[in-house]
Design a protein around this motif. Structure first.
Motif, PDB file in Angstrom:
ATOM      1  N   CYS A  69       0.833  -1.547   0.002  1.00 14.62           N
ATOM      2  CA  CYS A  69      -0.274  -0.505   0.120  1.00 14.62           C
ATOM      3  C   CYS A  69       0.652   1.178  -0.053  1.00 14.62           C
ATOM      4  N   ASN A  70       2.155   1.101   1.056  1.00 11.44           N
ATOM      5  CA  ASN A  70       2.582   2.738   1.040  1.00 11.44           C
ATOM      6  C   ASN A  70       3.726   2.686  -0.362  1.00 11.44           C
ATOM      7  N   GLN A  71       4.258   1.657  -0.743  1.00  7.59           N
ATOM      8  CA  GLN A  71       5.228   2.404  -2.354  1.00  7.59           C
ATOM      9  C   GLN A  71       4.057   2.170  -3.441  1.00  7.59           C
ATOM     10  N   SER A  72       2.875   1.480  -3.841  1.00  7.28           N
ATOM     11  CA  SER A  72       1.899   1.915  -4.448  1.00  7.28           C
ATOM     12  C   SER A  72       1.278   3.158  -4.384  1.00  7.28           C
ATOM     13  N   PHE A  73       1.330   3.270  -3.210  1.00  6.85           N
ATOM     14  CA  PHE A  73       0.756   4.637  -3.066  1.00  6.85           C
ATOM     15  C   PHE A  73       1.863   6.155  -3.036  1.00  6.85           C
ATOM     16  N   GLU A  74       3.038   5.555  -2.940  1.00  7.29           N
ATOM     17  CA  GLU A  74       4.022   7.112  -3.239  1.00  7.29           C
ATOM     18  C   GLU A  74       4.488   6.808  -4.195  1.00  7.29           C
ATOM     19  N   GLN A  75       4.336   5.794  -5.213  1.00  8.07           N
ATOM     20  CA  GLN A  75       5.020   6.056  -6.519  1.00  8.07           C
ATOM     21  C   GLN A  75       3.088   6.044  -7.506  1.00  8.07           C
TER      22      GLN A  75
ATOM     23  N   TYR B 228      -3.490  13.773   0.686  1.00  5.83           N
ATOM     24  CA  TYR B 228      -3.312  12.171   0.896  1.00  5.83           C
ATOM     25  C   TYR B 228      -2.775  11.944   1.557  1.00  5.83           C
ATOM     26  N   GLU B 229      -1.364  12.055   0.963  1.00  3.24           N
ATOM     27  CA  GLU B 229      -0.146  11.387   2.069  1.00  3.24           C
ATOM     28  C   GLU B 229      -0.446  11.599   3.742  1.00  3.24           C
ATOM     29  N   LEU B 230      -1.373  12.681   3.778  1.00  3.05           N
ATOM     30  CA  LEU B 230      -0.885  12.614   5.998  1.00  3.05           C
ATOM     31  C   LEU B 230      -2.827  11.765   5.399  1.00  3.05           C
ATOM     32  N   ARG B 231      -3.372  11.690   4.819  1.00  2.32           N
ATOM     33  CA  ARG B 231      -4.552  10.745   5.322  1.00  2.32           C
ATOM     34  C   ARG B 231      -4.585   9.223   5.392  1.00  2.32           C
ATOM     35  N   MET B 232      -3.266   9.460   4.256  1.00  5.93           N
ATOM     36  CA  MET B 232      -2.482   7.604   3.657  1.00  5.93           C
ATOM     37  C   MET B 232      -2.491   7.325   5.453  1.00  5.93           C
ATOM     38  N   LYS B 233      -1.204   8.211   5.466  1.00  6.49           N
ATOM     39  CA  LYS B 233      -0.267   7.914   6.997  1.00  6.49           C
ATOM     40  C   LYS B 233      -1.122   7.303   8.264  1.00  6.49           C
ATOM     41  N   LYS B 234      -1.818   7.820   8.781  1.00  6.71           N
ATOM     42  CA  LYS B 234      -2.663   8.282   9.220  1.00  6.71           C
ATOM     43  C   LYS B 234      -4.085   6.621   9.790  1.00  6.71           C
ATOM     44  N   MET B 235      -4.373   6.778   8.117  1.00  8.44           N
ATOM     45  CA  MET B 235      -5.204   5.191   8.508  1.00  8.44           C
ATOM     46  C   MET B 235      -4.798   4.059   8.274  1.00  8.44           C
ATOM     47  N   LEU B 236      -3.034   4.322   7.534  1.00  5.02           N
ATOM     48  CA  LEU B 236      -2.186   3.189   8.023  1.00  5.02           C
ATOM     49  C   LEU B 236      -1.865   2.578   9.142  1.00  5.02           C
ATOM     50  N   GLY B 237      -1.529   3.879   9.805  1.00  5.77           N
ATOM     51  CA  GLY B 237      -0.983   4.519  11.366  1.00  5.77           C
ATOM     52  C   GLY B 237      -2.309   2.840  11.602  1.00  5.77           C
TER      53      GLY B 237
HETATM   54  C1  LIG Z   1       6.091   4.907   2.939  1.00  7.86           C
HETATM   55  O1  LIG Z   1       6.491   4.616   3.700  1.00  7.86           O
HETATM   56  C2  LIG Z   1       8.035   5.714   3.856  1.00  7.86           C
HETATM   57  C3  LIG Z   1       8.658   4.852   4.973  1.00  7.86           C
HETATM   58  O2  LIG Z   1       8.839   4.378   5.915  1.00  7.86           O
HETATM   59  C4  LIG Z   1       7.395   7.202   4.302  1.00  7.86           C
HETATM   60  O3  LIG Z   1       8.471   7.991   4.315  1.00  7.86           O
HETATM   61  C5  LIG Z   1       6.432   7.067   4.362  1.00  7.86           C
HETATM   62  O4  LIG Z   1       5.876   7.918   4.832  1.00  7.86           O
HETATM   63  C6  LIG Z   1       4.664   6.253   3.899  1.00  7.86           C
HETATM   64  N1  LIG Z   1       4.193   6.711   2.961  1.00  7.86           N
HETATM   65  C7  LIG Z   1       3.073   6.463   3.432  1.00  7.86           C
HETATM   66  C8  LIG Z   1       1.624   6.875   2.401  1.00  7.86           C
HETATM   67  O5  LIG Z   1       2.444   6.223   4.686  1.00  7.86           O
END
Ligand SMILES: *[C@@H]1O[C@H](CO)[C@@H](O)[C@H](O)[C@H]1NC(C)=O
Ligand SMILES: *[C@@H]1O[C@H](CO)[C@@H](O)[C@H](O)[C@H]1NC(C)=O
Length: 598
Positions: free
Chosen positions: A442-448, A458-467
């Motif tokens: 998820c993290n990688q596909s989003f980042e790419q 969306y990165e913020l939202r995503m991080k929050k959701m993933l966390g």
């Molecule tokens: C994905 O992982 C990297 C390295 O751990 C991190 O810096 C980044 O914020 C993460 N991105 C998301 C959307 O969680």
């Protein structure tokens, strides 16, 4: 009048037989094509007369006669067209109405120019210097005749005065604005100026000398602004000198008022000779009107006329600037298309910096194309500004589209990740490795994949959701693993006792069960267990059992369970009858009993 109406009737009659229709008009007459508007300051098209031009499919050329009021322009045109005053253009003293605006003789003269059949129209223009009109009006007529025609006959009686030269200011401005471009399309070919001095040259000075003299700078010691201006025009005209011709015509007859009733043999033979020469000169210098590299047929000529008329009517005075804009319009569109095409190739969404870079690059290309192609030397700036304005407008749209595409894409990625995380939460056999793999994916596909302006939000939202998802999973994981192990140990007890009947398995299972239930409950809490090295070993074993790159037990648990059950059943039924099979380790009695009975 009687003759012309007879001709008209005859033509209608003939065309009735030729085409079987009454709608064909008689084009052998003069039509107005440009009229003054009621205020007599601006010009407008006269649709009726333009039909005479529109029907022509050949390339068109036009000869316009300009000059002062009552200088005999209409008479001259009739002479050039071999028409009598009664059928041709209205001659000043013959009719009450003098020429207003611009008139055309409806029947063009067809001539062969370099193998191209060309229709040459003759235009009569309203004479200037009459009272009751603004100069601007004269200038408009002058300018229009200048742009429309291929040959401009400047008909002057007796001599060239300063005012006659200053009237050419627009022609000069046009020439300077448009004709300096070499090797590319010209906006339109300049009208060739033919100075026609109607006078008997008796003093031995040739007309060429006279024109040259008139175009020579006059000394301006007092620094008179007006003289300066005219001098400038003189200079420019002299530079264009190659393309202007001087010609003189003697008086046709001393009795000017009777001219219309005279046949050629009654006119001055010298006049008739020179008139024929003039016809030849006109025929030799005339070329089809070329606009942006193309000759025009009737319809195109009329639409060209419409455009320049619009431009010339714009503003208080007719300006070359507005003409330049018209010619640059097509180029502007092409440059815009260039910009659009390049930006279109970008592929949205994209990052803001690459968008910016593409914009800069495409803008440069478009501006360069414009610089290379544009018309006008001094007045093109406005068109360039317009181009920049248009580009910025389109760029804004691209930015909006990029934002939209970006948020659409990132939203989709976010949603699919959210779904995936939810799925991972409810695994039947919870696996940390599997969860982590999904998490990483998820993290990688989003980042790419998520690019563009919406990425940061969306990165913020995503991080929050993933966390959130991860911490929830960890909490659940240990708990469920614990329950699973308890269940597993009980199942193994049952299996060890009743199915495999292998005591070590049963004992092992009991130990596990006791360890999990009694031991941990008595000495530690379940939470503290999760920090125990033993638990880590269990987790490690579980993880490698449940999820490996080769086997995802969560997916295959049921089929595998079924297969194992079948195998066990098979072994139970078949294994009993097999005498040779013996176990090294101690087994329950039932087996021994069977052996004994055999
Ligand atoms: C994905 O992982 C990297 C390295 O751990 C991190 O810096 C980044 O914020 C993460 N991105 C998301 C959307 O969680
Ligand atoms: C004369 O006209 C031709 C086109 O008809 C043009 O190429 C040439 O530059 C003109 N000459 C001058 C001196 O303006």
């Amino acid at each position: 009048m009687r003759i012309s109406s007879r001709v008209a009737v005859l033509t209608i009659f003939l065309s009735f037989f030729a085409y079987g229709s009454f709608s064909i008009e008689d084009y052998r007459q003069a039509f107005p094509i440009i009229e003054p508007d009621p205020g007599h300051t601006k010009l407008r098209l006269s649709r009726e007369g333009l039909k005479a031009i529109e029907r022509i499919t050949n390339p068109i050329a036009a000869v316009a006669v300009i000059g002062p009021y009552r200088s005999g322009k209409s008479f001259l045109l009739n002479q050039l067209l071999s028409l009598s005053c009664y059928e041709g253009f209205g001659v000043g003293h013959m009719r009450d109405t003098k020429t207003k605006g611009i008139w055309v003789w409806g029947a063009p003269v067809e001539i062969d120019i370099d193998g191209v059949k060309t229709s040459v129209f003759y235009l009569d223009t309203e004479g200037f210097e009459s009272v009751g009109k603004s100069n601007v009006y004269d200038d408009r007529i002058f300018a229009l005749a200048n742009v429309m025609s291929s040959v401009l006959i400047y008909n002057l009686p007796e001599t060239i005065r300063e005012a006659d030269i200053s009237r050419l200011s627009f022609a000069v401005e046009l020439a300077e604005e448009f004709y300096g471009r070499f090797g590319q399309d010209v906006a339109f070919e300049p009208a060739k100026l033919l100075w026609l001095i109607q006078r008997d040259f008796l003093q031995g000075k040739s007309v060429k000398e006279m024109v040259d003299e008139a175009l020579r700078r006059v000394p301006n010691v007092e620094g008179n602004k007006n003289i300066d201006q005219v001098n400038q025009i003189r200079e420019s005209l002299a530079i264009m000198g190659d393309n202007s011709t001087a010609f003189s015509l003697p008086q046709p007859h001393l009795q000017r008022t009777k001219l219309c009733d005279m046949k050629d043999d009654e006119l001055d033979p010298m006049y008739v000779k020179k008139r024929e020469q003039l016809k030849k000169v006109v025929a030799s210098i005339i070329r089809p009107k070329i606009v942006q590299g193309k000759s025009l047929n009737g319809k195109e000529f009329v639409s060209f006329l419409e455009q320049i008329l619009d431009a010339l009517n714009k503003g208080e005075i007719p300006s070359t600037g507005s003409l330049v804009e018209i010619f640059n319009k097509g180029i502007l569109e092409r440059c815009m298309k260039l910009y659009n095409d390049r930006m279109g190739k970008l592929g949205l969404p994209t990052s803001e910096t690459s968008m910016q870079r593409a914009h800069q690059g495409s803008k440069e290309v478009a501006m360069k194309a414009f610089d290379e192609q544009h018309f006008g030397r001094h007045h093109a700036k406005k068109s360039a500004e317009k181009l920049i304005e248009e580009i910025e407008k389109v760029y804004k749209n691209f930015i909006l589209a990029n934002e939209y595409q970006s948020s659409k894409l990132c939203e989709a990625l976010y949603t699919s990740c959210e779904d995936k995380m939810d799925q991972l939460q409810v695994l039947r056999l919870p696996s940390m490795a599997k969860f982590n793999a999904g998490f990483l994916h998820c993290n990688q596909s989003f980042e790419q994949k998520c690019v563009g302006p919406s990425k940061s939000s969306y990165e913020l939202r995503m991080k929050k959701m993933l966390g959130k998802s991860k911490s929830l999973f960890i909490k659940e994981y240990n708990h469920r693993l614990f329950n699973w192990l308890v269940a597993f140990s009980l199942v193994m007890v049952v299996i060890g006792r009743f199915i495999i009947k292998f005591i070590l398995i049963e004992i092992g299972a009991w130990i596990l069960f006791i360890f999990l239930e009694t031991y941990t409950r008595m000495f530690w809490t379940a939470e503290s267990l999760y920090y125990n090295p033993v638990w880590h070993v269990i987790v490690g074993t579980w993880e490698s059992l449940v999820y490996s790159p080769i086997l995802d037990l969560d997916r295959w648990a049921i089929p595998l369970g079924v297969i194992v059950a079948i195998l066990l059943l098979y072994w139970r039924c078949y294994g009993k009858r097999k005498p040779g099979s013996s176990w090294i380790l101690p087994l329950y009695n039932s087996h021994k009993d069977e052996r004994r009975s055999e």
